[in-house]
Every structure is written in structure tokens, then in C-alpha cells.
Write an enzyme that holds these catalytic residues in place. Structure first.
Site, PDB file in Angstrom:
ATOM      1  N   ARG A 107     -11.951   6.842   9.506  1.00 59.01           N
ATOM      2  CA  ARG A 107     -11.473   5.676   9.401  1.00 59.01           C
ATOM      3  C   ARG A 107     -12.384   4.577   8.875  1.00 59.01           C
ATOM      4  O   ARG A 107     -11.833   3.753   8.097  1.00 59.01           O
ATOM      5  CB  ARG A 107     -11.242   5.141  10.891  1.00 59.01           C
ATOM      6  N   HIS A 133      -8.072  -5.449  -0.477  1.00 64.35           N
ATOM      7  CA  HIS A 133      -6.732  -4.697  -0.081  1.00 64.35           C
ATOM      8  C   HIS A 133      -5.961  -5.356   1.034  1.00 64.35           C
ATOM      9  O   HIS A 133      -4.926  -5.299   0.876  1.00 64.35           O
ATOM     10  CB  HIS A 133      -6.971  -3.067  -0.012  1.00 64.35           C
ATOM     11  N   ASP A 134      -6.678  -5.541   2.052  1.00 63.95           N
ATOM     12  CA  ASP A 134      -6.044  -6.039   3.308  1.00 63.95           C
ATOM     13  C   ASP A 134      -5.166  -7.359   3.123  1.00 63.95           C
ATOM     14  O   ASP A 134      -4.505  -7.740   3.954  1.00 63.95           O
ATOM     15  CB  ASP A 134      -7.096  -6.059   4.346  1.00 63.95           C
ATOM     16  N   ASP A 178      -8.359  -6.714  -4.714  1.00 66.50           N
ATOM     17  CA  ASP A 178      -8.179  -5.366  -4.225  1.00 66.50           C
ATOM     18  C   ASP A 178      -8.642  -4.457  -5.138  1.00 66.50           C
ATOM     19  O   ASP A 178      -8.204  -4.272  -6.381  1.00 66.50           O
ATOM     20  CB  ASP A 178      -6.570  -5.308  -4.123  1.00 66.50           C
ATOM     21  N   SER A 180       0.875  -1.097   0.128  1.00 63.40           N
ATOM     22  CA  SER A 180       0.022  -0.200   0.185  1.00 63.40           C
ATOM     23  C   SER A 180       0.820   1.272   0.071  1.00 63.40           C
ATOM     24  O   SER A 180       1.888   1.339  -0.937  1.00 63.40           O
ATOM     25  CB  SER A 180      -0.922  -0.007   1.380  1.00 63.40           C
TER      26      SER A 180
END
Lengths: 402, 402
Positions: free
Chosen positions: B236, B369-370, B336, B167
């Protein structure tokens, strides 16, 4: 979505139209909501275009999306304070257009719980103690449809030739077809889903949290001069991201800078660096002028709660669709990641399993979820032909000459 | 991303580690930032694991993502106030693990501009007039790398065996390889991009707007007791949506309700209906405890400004990559949608065009993405093998015995 597409009414417009209003449950039965609560009276703002035939077989109900309104086509008279802006689906509705007002009688009403003339949290409470705010009962997609049903009855229409709508409007189309099957001859759910995914709920929840984080929200008690504008603007920005696609944003904005030749490097947060930032801020500000924050909370909850299978099929989508009688045209858009094509396929499979007459088309368009509101020849042709065939079929079945 | 994966350090842990600190530019030259501004002094918090060989040829720098920190592996001694929680990449870094601390000397520093021990907007100004807040200069990914370069020099490392990061960490990896080509023997950019798309900028902008909409933000002037917690929490939540995939959210939450059997229908906004709502609220609250709102503004801007082609290749990505000398392993993840595989492919094509030695793999994983932070045997094997081969190659070239 961007309910208001820039531009002006063209030559094939319904011209000057007026917002009308219908109130029910003001003396007789109140509206029984899905929550078990009662609501009375109930007012719906609506517009109509075209004329109802003596046989009353040409009525088309259009259901609007999340933050839309009854103003689908034409324009409100500037001499009477109208903006002169065309309705949100001017491209689709008018004389000679796909939803042809020379042939069809077109109705659209503002959804229950909204703030564009229909009863919602921004309305006065009947006991005169002020605005509803959070005292407004929770409303569902089904409640919106039940209220529309009253309007359709009031207009003397026994059966709708078609119910048409995209996004949250498409949810209403689906609910209509299962709740009042005998009243819906044809149905066109566009860019929609039978229920919200976790991702859909997540985006709505973040938008709601943004509103509730604004101290001006004050648990729903605010006035025009102290409304939660910053929170509502952020909520709208979240929405706008989901209405576009990665590709549409690249084409529309890329990494172009806003009114500058280089990065600011001065961290002035009031001046956006990138055009996409400027666009989002503008959309946020514009939305605050026209929409009520509490309404936004209620309507997003209604969309999140919507679950066609649970509400009409005891958990089975095919079971729900077996309640319906309509012939369906289901349309999705290839770049819509809010309600992706696979959600429409689930719907279509359930319709087929239930023996419904259904046509399905995924339209290749890179505008994301908003694509259903934009000029698209394929979309126009599909809708025009489907309505034409539906009317011919209905009249044949009714023994009319085609 | 979810820097902190639940769980405890396993047997193959580096064990108790300590956060260290390095300050430079406190007497000599200040750090010249890309904006042209000067910053002094500059402190970087960092951790190291393993031992540097006498040949100093086994150093691996790990670059963390947006809101990460220097605590990659092991745990801080609970007896000294540590949480006992393992570092954010405990799965990847430790004895016998893919980034094997028995073989490699591993370094990670908290990024310049962050708030986890390095100099940033939450730091004291050197003139004693309080915290920087918005007086902190704009920092870029390149500035973060320049500061890391000082640390690497301080540690006596002439060349890094590898720079690794996902990232925003991957952006630093790319910048390292172009800015200090002779210092980077191998590079592993994971789940990253050579520049932010309009969609990426849009998500960051909404998050920033959520913070700035919080009256407690007060143009960056807040104290611990009056910090913009609600705005930061919303920011967040936006991020967390983008770190997961549609599929991951469906599997993780679906439409399951939170501590209730049916919809509330009472519109109690304090009690979430759906588990995904509860999850997002929890992530928002937890983040506010550990992260500084101004730092979030600065670091998201740094990521948005990052443009490898513009900064190192006069607009050409291949031009930028022709500055580099490293051998590359580029990895993307199929689900992602923040930095989709096509962004990695653009990078790989530019690397090939520039004649770089590059391996590319898209890993099929539905965690969004994680995924780069989660257990994945394929990812582990790819990284372990690439580092192993890189070290062998480096030693062969240097005339050492392999």
C-alpha cells in the site's frame, strides 16, 4: 542505481586492480560522528588508479552512489578470485578516458556504513561481541566525508584537484566542498540534490519497511544463512523503478511478455508475465547476493538526513555554498525524476548567489537517473574538458608550467 | 488511491444508504471469464442513489478504482454498525452535486475479484471447502464489466446514460464502451489509460512481491488472525507514493519531522523521523484493516493485463474505439505521473480517428493521480455539464421533451 553495467573492460582499461584497505582511529582519536557518538577503529576499502605527481596536484576523488563500492575501474584478477567484471564507471575512468588515469591519480573509497570493505553494521564490533547490526551508530553523509578526509591525508594529498560523484556520491561532493573548502579545487556533482524531497524519503522509507517486514531481519540480528533476502530484494526493486524513466522502461520492456506468448491466466506467481517483472525480480535476487540489509537501512537514512543548507549554511543553501571555494560543474539529466533538473538548478542558483564559479548542463537523455552511469558523449566531453581546464588553472595559479 | 477522503457528509448528501447484493449464475449459466474458466455463483455488492425514471434513461454507472468499493456517497447508518464516514466520491455524487441524485439514478458495484462484498479470492468456495485464495480464477477488467452488465440487466436498465470512473474505474469505462456499445450513451474516463506501461506494471509487481514476501501470505492460505499484514502494508505504501506528486508531497510534508525537533540519531526504526514516513506507515496499517491481500494480487493483475487495443481492436486503439458508440469526456490531470496526460491524448487521438464525439481536458492540478478524487471546481463543472448535455441529447434523440 545499476552500479554494474554489463560488459567487459575494453582496451583502454586500467587493467588488474586491487582493493586496498586503510584503518584509522585504531589507537589515537576515534572518529567523532555528527550524532555525537564515537567510532573506532574505522576501516575504509579503497582503490587507486594512475600515479600521484610529485607536486601532488592531480588527485581526483570519486564518490560512489548508494550501494556502490570502491571498484570504479579495471578488474580484480580472476586468478585471485576476482569476478573479471569491470568497475562500475569503467566507461569514464581509464587511460585516455574522460577521467584519464594517464594524467590523474584517481581514488575511490567505499563509504562509511557500507558493506563493501568499509566499517559498517556488517562489521565485527571491536570488543569481539559479534557484528554491529543495529548497534552501529547512525552515520551521515558528512561522516562519510570525514572518514574519506582521513584517507586522503593518509595518501599524502594536501588538496584534491577534483571530487566527482553522482547521486549519493554527488551529496558527498557537495559536503566535501563545504566542509573542507581548501582541499577541493574543483567539484562535479552529478544527478544529485542538496537535500532529499518528501518523494525521495518516501521511496527510501518503503524500501526500509520492506526489509524490516522480513521476519529474517529480526531487528538487525541475522546470519548469512538467515538473512532478510526477500525483504531486501523488494527494497531493491523499489529502487530500480526510481533509477529508470517511464520512457526508458517503455523502450527497454514495453509490455513484452516473458517466455510466453500470452497471459498466463493461471495466476502462477512464480512465473512472471511481463519482462519488466522478470527484470525486477532478477535485480532483487542479484542485489541480495552482494549487499547487506542493515547497511542499506543505514545508508538510505544518511541520504535522507542530508541537508546541505541546514548542515553548512544555517538553513541557507547560498550560505552553505559561500563556505565553498571550488569551481563547480553541475550536471543533471532531463529524464531523472529521482533528482530532477530543478534540484540542480536550485543548487546552481545558490552557487551563483554565493559567487562561486559554476557551469551547469542539463543533458538530454531518456535513461532516467541511471543516465550518469551510461555511455554519453556529452557527459564524457563535459567532464574531460572541465578536469583539463581545472588542472591547467590550478597549475597556473600554483606557478607551474601548464 | 486514497479512496477515503477525510471529512463528513455535507448537507447535500444522499444521507443514509444501504449496501445491496446481487447474485447471479447461481442456477443458470456460469460467468465465462476471459481466461476460459467458469465462475459460479457470482455476487456483486452494489449501492444505488436517486430514482430511475419511467423511461429508464437516467442511469449512471460509476466504476471504482483499484481498492475502492460500492460505497460512493452518503453513509451507512451508525445505528446499524456503519462507520458514519461518507462514501469515497461524496464530493461528486449527491443532490445538487455534479452527479446529481435528484436527476440521475446512480449505481456503483464492487468489482469482481475485490473483497468489499463481491465474489473474489476472499469468498467461500461454492463446494464448502473453504475460501478460494489462489484457487480463484484470474479475472480481467473485461470480466468485471461482464459481471456489472448482469447487474445492470437485473436492475432493468437497457442503456446507461453514462459510465464514469477514474484510474482502474476508467479502464472499466473504456471496456464498457467497446464491449457493450449499444448500452453506453456517454462515457467519462478520468485519469486513466488504455493499457499499463512498463512503469505501471513495475509498481504493481513490487507491491505484489511485498505481499508474497510476507511468510504469512503462505501462497494465499491465511486466516484473519494470520494475514500478511506487513507485506500488504508495504504494498500500500508503494501505491500511495504513486498517487501523489512530487509537488503535492513537498507541500503536504516537505522535510518536516514527526513529533521531534531534530533527527533521532538513535536509529530507532519504530519512530519515524519524517512526517512523510509516518503518513506512509499509517496508510499501510489502515489499509490492512480493510483489504484482502489476495484480492490485491488479483486486481493489480487485472489492471496490468488490461489492453483495450489488444482486446477490442486487434492491436489498434482506433480499431477498439471504432467499436464504441458513446460520446466521450476524457480528463487527465497535469501532475498525474501514474497515468500521465500523454496516455489520455493517445486515447483521444484514437477516438477522433475512429470518428467518436470526444471532448478532452487536462486539468491543471498538482495533487498527482489522486486529483480526480479531490475537490476541483473545474472537474465538477465539466462532469455536470457533460452529463446535462448528454441527457438532453439522449432525450432529444429519443423524442422526449427536453
Amino acid at each position: 542505481m545499476s552500479e554494474y553495467i554489463d560488459g567487459f573492460a575494453d582496451a583502454n582499461t586500467v587493467g588488474i586492480v586491487e582493493k586496498q584497505s586503510f584503518t584509522f582511529a585504531n589507537s589515537g582519536e576515534p572518529l567523532l560522528l555528527e550524532s555525537g557518538q564515537l567510532l573506532a577503529p574505522v576501516t575504509l576499502a579503497f582503490e587507486t588508479y594512475g600515479r600521484l605527481t610529485p607536486a601532488r596536484d592531480n588527485a581526483i576523488l570519486i564518490c560512489h552512489a548508494l550501494t556502490g563500492d570502491a571498484h570504479v575501474a579495471g578488474y580484480h584478477d580472476p586468478a585471485k578470485g576476482g569476478s573479471g567484471k569491470p568497475g562500475w564507471w569503467e566507461l569514464m575512468v581509464g587511460p585516455g578516458k574522460p577521467i584519464d588515469t594517464d594524467r590523474y591519480f584517481v581514488i575511490c573509497s567505499n563509504a562509511l556504513g557500507s558493506c563493501m570493505g568499509s566499517t559498517g553494521p556488517a562489521s565485527e564490533k571491536p570488543d569481539g561481541s559479534g557484528l554491529y547490526g543495529l548497534d552501529f551508530p547512525v552515520v551521515t553523509i558528512g561522516d562519510m566525508v570525514k572518514a574519506q578526509r582521513e584517507l586522503i591525508g593518509h595518501l599524502g594529498i594536501p588538496r584534491l584537484l577534483a571530487v566527482v560523484g553522482g547521486s549519493m556520491g554527488g551529496m558527498q561532493v557537495l559536503d566535501w566542498s563545504c566542509r573542507y573548502p581548501e582541499m577541493v579545487y574543483a567539484a562535479i556533482p552529478l544527478a544529485t540534490t542538496a537535500r532529499h524531497s518528501a518523494l525521495n524519503i518516501a521511496f527510501h522509507e518503503v524500501a526500509r519497511q520492506a526489509i524490516m517486514a522480513d521476519p529474517n531481519w529480526n531487528r538487525g540480528r541475522y546470519t548469512d544463512s538467515s538473512k532478510p533476502g526477500t525483504g531486501l530484494a523488494v527494497a531493491r526493486m523499489v529502487g530500480h523503478i526510481t533509477y529508470l524513466s517511464d520512457e526508458a522502461m517503455r523502450r527497454k520492456f514495453g509490455r513484452r511478455l516473458q517466455d510466453r506468448d500470452a497471459f498466463s491466466f493461471d495466476f502462477d506467481l512464480d512465473l512472471p508475465d511481463f519482462q519488466v517483472e522478470s527484470y525486477l525480480r532478477y535485480q532483487g535476487r542479484k542485489f541480495v547476493e552482494r549487499f547487506d540489509a542493515n547497511s542499506f537501512l543505514y545508508i538510505t537514512k544518511a541520504a535522507d538526513y542530508f541537508d546541505l543548507a541546514a548542515q553548512h549554511g544555517q538553513g541557507s543553501l547560498a550560505g552553505a555554498m559561500s563556505q565553498a571555494q571550488a569551481r563547480f560543474l553541475v550536471i543533471s539529466f532531463s529524464s531523472d525524476w529521482l533528482y530532477p533538473t530543478y534540484r540542480s538548478r536550485e543548487l546552481v542558483q545558490a552557487m551563483k548567489k554565493a559567487g562561486r564559479d559554476v557551469s551547469f548542463m542539463e543533458i538530454d537523455a531518456d535513461f532516467g537517473h541511471d543516465a550518469f552511469l551510461l555511455q554519453n558523449e556529452r557527459l564524457s566531453a563535459l567532464i574531460a574538458n572541465f578536469l583539463d581546464h581545472s588542472q591547467a588553472k590550478l597549475r597556473m595559479e600554483a606557478g607551474h608550467a601548464v
